[in-house]
Each structure stands twice: as structure tokens, then as C-alpha cells.
Design a protein around this motif. Sequence first.
Motif, PDB file in Angstrom:
ATOM      1  N   UNK A 105      12.501  -3.031  -5.514  1.00 10.07           N
ATOM      2  CA  UNK A 105      11.856  -3.500  -6.747  1.00 10.07           C
ATOM      3  C   UNK A 105      10.338  -3.434  -6.627  1.00 10.07           C
ATOM      4  N   UNK A 106       9.713  -3.030  -7.712  1.00  8.60           N
ATOM      5  CA  UNK A 106       8.251  -3.033  -7.788  1.00  8.60           C
ATOM      6  C   UNK A 106       7.770  -4.476  -7.923  1.00  8.60           C
ATOM      7  N   UNK A 107       6.931  -4.907  -6.964  1.00  9.60           N
ATOM      8  CA  UNK A 107       6.357  -6.252  -7.048  1.00  9.60           C
ATOM      9  C   UNK A 107       4.998  -6.229  -7.727  1.00  9.60           C
ATOM     10  N   UNK A 108       4.361  -5.060  -7.747  1.00  8.94           N
ATOM     11  CA  UNK A 108       3.067  -4.974  -8.407  1.00  8.94           C
ATOM     12  C   UNK A 108       2.375  -3.665  -8.108  1.00  8.94           C
ATOM     13  N   UNK A 109       1.442  -3.295  -9.001  1.00  7.98           N
ATOM     14  CA  UNK A 109       0.594  -2.130  -8.800  1.00  7.98           C
ATOM     15  C   UNK A 109      -0.767  -2.596  -8.289  1.00  7.98           C
ATOM     16  N   UNK A 110      -1.303  -1.890  -7.307  1.00  8.63           N
ATOM     17  CA  UNK A 110      -2.645  -2.188  -6.828  1.00  8.63           C
ATOM     18  C   UNK A 110      -3.659  -1.457  -7.702  1.00  8.63           C
ATOM     19  N   UNK A 111      -4.691  -2.160  -8.115  1.00 12.29           N
ATOM     20  CA  UNK A 111      -5.721  -1.578  -8.983  1.00 12.29           C
ATOM     21  C   UNK A 111      -6.903  -1.185  -8.113  1.00 12.29           C
ATOM     22  N   UNK A 112      -7.147   0.103  -8.039  1.00  9.29           N
ATOM     23  CA  UNK A 112      -7.997   0.652  -6.995  1.00  9.29           C
ATOM     24  C   UNK A 112      -9.388   1.037  -7.488  1.00  9.29           C
ATOM     25  N   UNK A 113     -10.309   1.128  -6.536  1.00 11.15           N
ATOM     26  CA  UNK A 113     -11.662   1.604  -6.788  1.00 11.15           C
ATOM     27  C   UNK A 113     -11.622   3.048  -7.299  1.00 11.15           C
ATOM     28  N   UNK A 114     -10.803   3.856  -6.696  1.00  8.47           N
ATOM     29  CA  UNK A 114     -10.660   5.266  -7.068  1.00  8.47           C
ATOM     30  C   UNK A 114      -9.248   5.739  -6.811  1.00  8.47           C
ATOM     31  N   UNK A 115      -9.040   7.050  -6.851  1.00  6.33           N
ATOM     32  CA  UNK A 115      -7.714   7.642  -6.639  1.00  6.33           C
ATOM     33  C   UNK A 115      -6.715   6.956  -7.568  1.00  6.33           C
ATOM     34  N   UNK A 116      -7.145   6.737  -8.810  1.00  7.93           N
ATOM     35  CA  UNK A 116      -6.356   5.929  -9.736  1.00  7.93           C
ATOM     36  C   UNK A 116      -5.169   6.673 -10.338  1.00  7.93           C
ATOM     37  N   UNK A 117      -5.153   7.983 -10.223  1.00  9.09           N
ATOM     38  CA  UNK A 117      -4.064   8.741 -10.825  1.00  9.09           C
ATOM     39  C   UNK A 117      -2.743   8.594 -10.105  1.00  9.09           C
ATOM     40  N   UNK A 118      -2.789   8.180  -8.837  1.00 11.02           N
ATOM     41  CA  UNK A 118      -1.570   7.983  -8.045  1.00 11.02           C
ATOM     42  C   UNK A 118      -1.258   6.496  -7.960  1.00 11.02           C
ATOM     43  N   UNK A 119      -0.026   6.123  -8.227  1.00  4.99           N
ATOM     44  CA  UNK A 119       0.335   4.709  -8.119  1.00  4.99           C
ATOM     45  C   UNK A 119       0.227   4.243  -6.677  1.00  4.99           C
ATOM     46  N   UNK A 120      -0.177   3.005  -6.509  1.00  3.10           N
ATOM     47  CA  UNK A 120      -0.156   2.368  -5.191  1.00  3.10           C
ATOM     48  C   UNK A 120       0.507   1.013  -5.380  1.00  3.10           C
ATOM     49  N   UNK A 121       1.521   0.740  -4.574  1.00  4.63           N
ATOM     50  CA  UNK A 121       2.451  -0.333  -4.932  1.00  4.63           C
ATOM     51  C   UNK A 121       2.717  -1.324  -3.804  1.00  4.63           C
ATOM     52  N   UNK A 122       3.170  -2.481  -4.222  1.00  4.70           N
ATOM     53  CA  UNK A 122       3.830  -3.449  -3.349  1.00  4.70           C
ATOM     54  C   UNK A 122       5.309  -3.403  -3.712  1.00  4.70           C
ATOM     55  N   UNK A 123       6.166  -3.128  -2.739  1.00  3.13           N
ATOM     56  CA  UNK A 123       7.601  -3.005  -2.979  1.00  3.13           C
ATOM     57  C   UNK A 123       8.359  -4.112  -2.251  1.00  3.13           C
ATOM     58  N   UNK A 124       9.352  -4.655  -2.933  1.00  2.00           N
ATOM     59  CA  UNK A 124      10.255  -5.635  -2.323  1.00  2.00           C
ATOM     60  C   UNK A 124      11.608  -4.971  -2.063  1.00  2.00           C
ATOM     61  N   UNK A 125      12.058  -5.050  -0.837  1.00  2.00           N
ATOM     62  CA  UNK A 125      13.353  -4.494  -0.455  1.00  2.00           C
ATOM     63  C   UNK A 125      14.337  -5.639  -0.257  1.00  2.00           C
ATOM     64  N   UNK A 126      15.438  -5.601  -1.022  1.00  2.00           N
ATOM     65  CA  UNK A 126      16.504  -6.581  -0.835  1.00  2.00           C
ATOM     66  C   UNK A 126      16.219  -7.952  -1.398  1.00  2.00           C
TER      67      UNK A 126
ATOM     68  N   UNK B 133       0.833  -1.219   0.000  1.00  2.00           N
ATOM     69  CA  UNK B 133       0.000   0.000   0.000  1.00  2.00           C
ATOM     70  C   UNK B 133       0.864   1.265   0.000  1.00  2.00           C
ATOM     71  N   UNK B 134       1.938   1.266  -0.767  1.00  2.00           N
ATOM     72  CA  UNK B 134       2.844   2.416  -0.789  1.00  2.00           C
ATOM     73  C   UNK B 134       2.408   3.372  -1.895  1.00  2.00           C
ATOM     74  N   UNK B 135       1.805   4.483  -1.500  1.00  2.00           N
ATOM     75  CA  UNK B 135       1.385   5.489  -2.474  1.00  2.00           C
ATOM     76  C   UNK B 135       2.612   6.141  -3.097  1.00  2.00           C
ATOM     77  N   UNK B 136       2.546   6.305  -4.436  1.00  7.03           N
ATOM     78  CA  UNK B 136       3.639   6.917  -5.200  1.00  7.03           C
ATOM     79  C   UNK B 136       4.957   6.170  -5.002  1.00  7.03           C
ATOM     80  N   UNK B 137       4.853   4.838  -4.829  1.00 14.44           N
ATOM     81  CA  UNK B 137       6.044   4.041  -4.551  1.00 14.44           C
ATOM     82  C   UNK B 137       6.936   3.800  -5.746  1.00 14.44           C
ATOM     83  N   UNK B 138       6.397   3.960  -6.955  1.00 11.78           N
ATOM     84  CA  UNK B 138       7.213   3.790  -8.158  1.00 11.78           C
ATOM     85  C   UNK B 138       6.603   4.643  -9.266  1.00 11.78           C
TER      86      UNK B 138
END
Length: 607
Positions: A257-278, A199-204
Motif C-alpha cells: 500500500x502507498x503510505x504517501x508521496x514524497x514532495x521533492x526539491x527536483x526530479x519531480x516527474x518520477x514518483x518517490x514513495x513510502x510503501x507499507x508491506x503487509x 524513498x522508493x522511486x517509481x514505487x506506485x
Amino acid sequence: MSLRPTVDFLLNDWLGVESLNQRERFADHSRETFDAVLDTCERIAREKYAPFNRTVDTQEPHFDGERVVLPQATHDAQKAYAESGMLSAAQDYAIGGMQLPYTVEAAANAFFAMASVSIGSGMLTTGNANLLMAHGTEAQKRVFALNEFSGRWSGTMCLSEPQAGSSLSDVATRATPDGDDFMNDPLGPRFRLKGNKMWISAGEHELTENIIHLVLAKIPGADGKLPPGVKGISLFIVPKKLVDADAKLTGERNDVALAGLNHKCGWRGTTNTLLNFGEGKFPVRGGAGAVGYLVGQPGEGLRCMFHMMNEARIGVGMAATMLGMAGYHASLDYAKNRPQGRPVGPEGKDPSRPQSRIIEHADVKRMLLAQKSYCEGALALELYCARLVDEQHTGAPEAADEARLLLEVLTPIAKSWPSEWCLEANSLAIQVHGGYGYTRDFPVEQYWRDNRLNMIHEGTHGIQAMDLLGRKVLMENGRGLQLLAQRINATIERAMHVPDMAVHGNALGQALAQLGAATKAAWATGNPAEALANAVPYLQAFGHTVLAWIWLDVALAAQASPESAARTGRLGAMRFFFHYELPKIGAWLAVVSQRDPTCAALPEEAF
């Protein structure tokens, strides 16, 4: 219809923001400089944000295998925002800031939230940098914070994890010292991080040259195990691209590393991400894991992060408010222009008469008044909280301490109340539009979708409720609640001297007494499980009492102003809130006072 007259009234006629210019920090400012900032932000929002709100909703961010792609409009809007200087609006002149009062900064940012909250502005970047200015080393401020304030880099906050959600005590991301010389890095103690953040907003994205992640992680003990609970959490700066002590990119990608983008109900203009560290996708020379720099002391990460989280919570409240306001303006315009039905007269409806515009129908007026009371009341609350921030930072010691404590109590309300009731305003905006509101031909359905997030992120409703009843009203022996009651009573006292306001002053006094009695009753047994079983109804009642106070205080300022349609509207919205909304607190507080066990005691299998 323009937002500006409402902002001007609240800033100048109600809060008297120009009086801040008497303080040394703001001495160079005047009503003219404040107006110039508002003019600039209103113009950028109108030209760079509003026309593209639908674009960013339909053209969702996507990953092309190498990078995240966003519409050009988002790049243009973010560039215009950074060039406006708003990222560093409240900062010192010495580092390129404007030394604006936070009250004015918050009001100026309202225009962007209303024009397109989905595009976003700089809430997380500014909050990230503000945290580093408060808790970072001089090198961390110079290298990371200043480049975020300039717009060269952007920032995030990385708290939640897929397996833990809001339960931060279960954070499993680990940080281990990076070599024997880890304490000697000019950017701070250097660690290697491994873990996943959700759930990292603007993560990538590619909007800025670099992204500065603030990451919560735990440092293993000598036995290799992670310390239990939140006291073992530390905070780290983890840049997407590695930099040197002169803030230059080294040319090496960090292992984020970007593990994936979350596809949201709204607020779609801002990326929301799952990030992998290390995870090893972008291995960094010299060891395994993503390179991170410790902020503050080990084990104090959550204390540092709350600096950003509390700021973000007020920002979320403002976002919710302005989405509600956008829907209100849209539905008001529609109601003024949509003919449908005929008025009911003494003999019923006359089909030979021309159709009425729907704003002439009492129930449509009810829905519009509800929206107005929710949204303008919420905006007043957010600006009042912003004014407390200025008092905390620039007021005399006693006033500053009072402002600090009042903010502690009001922050859960500033986040949660607009998130619930301005969302309801968006629902009413759809209702005013009828079937058209449920289509994409009109913007109100998008406003509702965008707003639905705000009851969840930066602490759900349930978390805010437990924070309020379980911590904020109790802290410092209830002094914060006492301070709030004193301010509410001062407004009641003023209202009692105005004939048209006395009845509302009495109603607010009764509500405050109910709230105080319910607070004591909830904790009568001293059992947190019993007290907090109905924390959300308590939050709702507390919020409605606060908003009734805000509306009465705003109405007293409006009463003193010249006759106008705006004055009539503000007084009408205040009366609506007292007649239609404030009475709801009785039902909410009844279950709180009785420590009703209906929800908590029902066994799982009964569902």
C-alpha cells in the motif's frame, strides 16, 4: 548544439567501441547498427522527453485517493522507450534482446537523461531484471525479468526504511514462511512480509500493468527475533499484483500500500514513495502480510542486491553527468546571444562601442570551460566504466578479472564525482545566466534542482567515500588500486612522447604519487576511525586524479585527430582541468595524510 558529436568521438575515436564487434556476442553488429541505435534514442529523447521536461516538473504526481496520477507525457515517453527495445538492449537474442555492448547502451541512454531525467527511462526496471537474471530461478527469470524487459511490468528496489535510512543492518521488515508448503511454490519459496520502505522511486504509478518490488527483509529465527547485522538480510520479489506461474495476473492485489508521496526539491516527474508491506489494506487470502518470493539463499540478500545497486550507481553518475551537460549547453547558448558590458582595453572601457556578448568576457569563458571540463570528462568516465562492464562480461579471463576489479575501485567515483561536480556545473550555468538563471524563465534552475538528488541517492557521498577508502582501495591487498595506477602510468608514458602533453603527464604523475602516499598515511595506524575521518576529502582528491587521467587520455586521442573547433575545445578543457582543478588535491590530501582529527574530535556541544 548537439550532444551527438561528443558521444561519437568518445565511442569511436577514444574507446574504439567498434572493435567489440570482433567478439562472438557482438558479431552481428557494426558501426552502422550502433549509429542506428543512437539515432533512434536521440530522436525519441528529442520528441518525447525534451519538450515535456518543464511539464513534469510543474505537474507533480498526485494521489487521487485510488491511484497515482502522472502527466500523459510521462505515459507516452515510457511507452516509446519500452517500444524502442532499450529495456532489453544488452540481453540475448533468445529473450528478445539486441545483444548490444553495454557501452553503446549507456551512450544511448545518455540522450534520455539529458532530455528529461525527471521523466526517467528504465534504469531501475532494467537493473531489477538484470539482478533476477543473475540470481533468480528459471521461473523467476521467465515470469518477472522477461516481463520487465518487455516493458509490460516495471521494477523497483526497496532498501531503506524510515527508521534506518542507509543503515541496512537496522532493517526491520520481517519475512515469515507462508504456510507449511511455502517451499513448493513454482515462483520460489513463498513468504509473508510486514514492514515499511522509504524513498522508493517509481514505487506506485499506473505506467505499467504491474510493479515488481525487490525488497530487503529479515527472516526471524526460531526465537522469533530478527538476526542482527546485514548478514541476516534476505531478498524477496514482492509484486504489486499477484501473478501465476504463467505470468498472468490473478486478479488479486498484493498487500502493498502507498503510505504517501514524497514532495521533492527536483526530479519531480518520477514518483518517490513510502510503501507499507503487509499492513492489511489489501489482505491476501491465506494469511497476513504481503506475498513475496525468496531470491537466492536466505541471508544473501545484500550480496544479490549489490548487483542492482552498483548498476544503479553508475546510472546515477550518468544522470548527474547529463543534467550538468544540459545546463552547459543552455548556458553556452545564452552566453553566445546575451549582449552585456564592453571589453576592457588599454584605456579602459569605451561606452561608445557596442555591447559585447558575454561569452567574450574571460570570467564567463572560465565558467563555461569549468562546465565543459566537468561534464565531458564525467561522460568519458561513465563510458569508460561501461566499457569495463563489456570487458568483464566478454573479455579473455585475465582481462575480465582486471575489469571486474577496476570497476570495484571506480564505481564510487563514477557515482560521486559527477554528482558533485556536474552539480557545480549546474550552479555555474545559473551564474552565467545571471538573474535570469534564478528564475523559471530558463531551464537551468530546474537542472540544478534535479541534480541535487544525485549526491544523496544510491549511497550518499559519505557512504561512497568510506566504501572507497575503507574497502575498495584495500581489497585483494590493494590490487585494484595497483591496476588503476598501471593504467594511469600507461597514459602518462604516452603523454611524455607528445611535446604539448609532457607537462600534464608530469603533473598527473605527481598527483598519483600524492594519492598513493596519502592512502598509506591514512592507514598508517591501522585505526579505521582515524583513517576514515577524512574519507570525503580523499574521495574528492581520488576523483580529481581519475578525471585528470581521463582527460589526458581523451586529449591524446583528440591530439591525433584533424584540426577542428571540437579538437581545440577538448584540448582547452583538458588544460583547464590540469591548471584550475588538479592542484586542489593538495589541500584535500593534506588532512587525509595527517589523519586530521578536527571534525571527528569536536564534541557535540561545541556545535
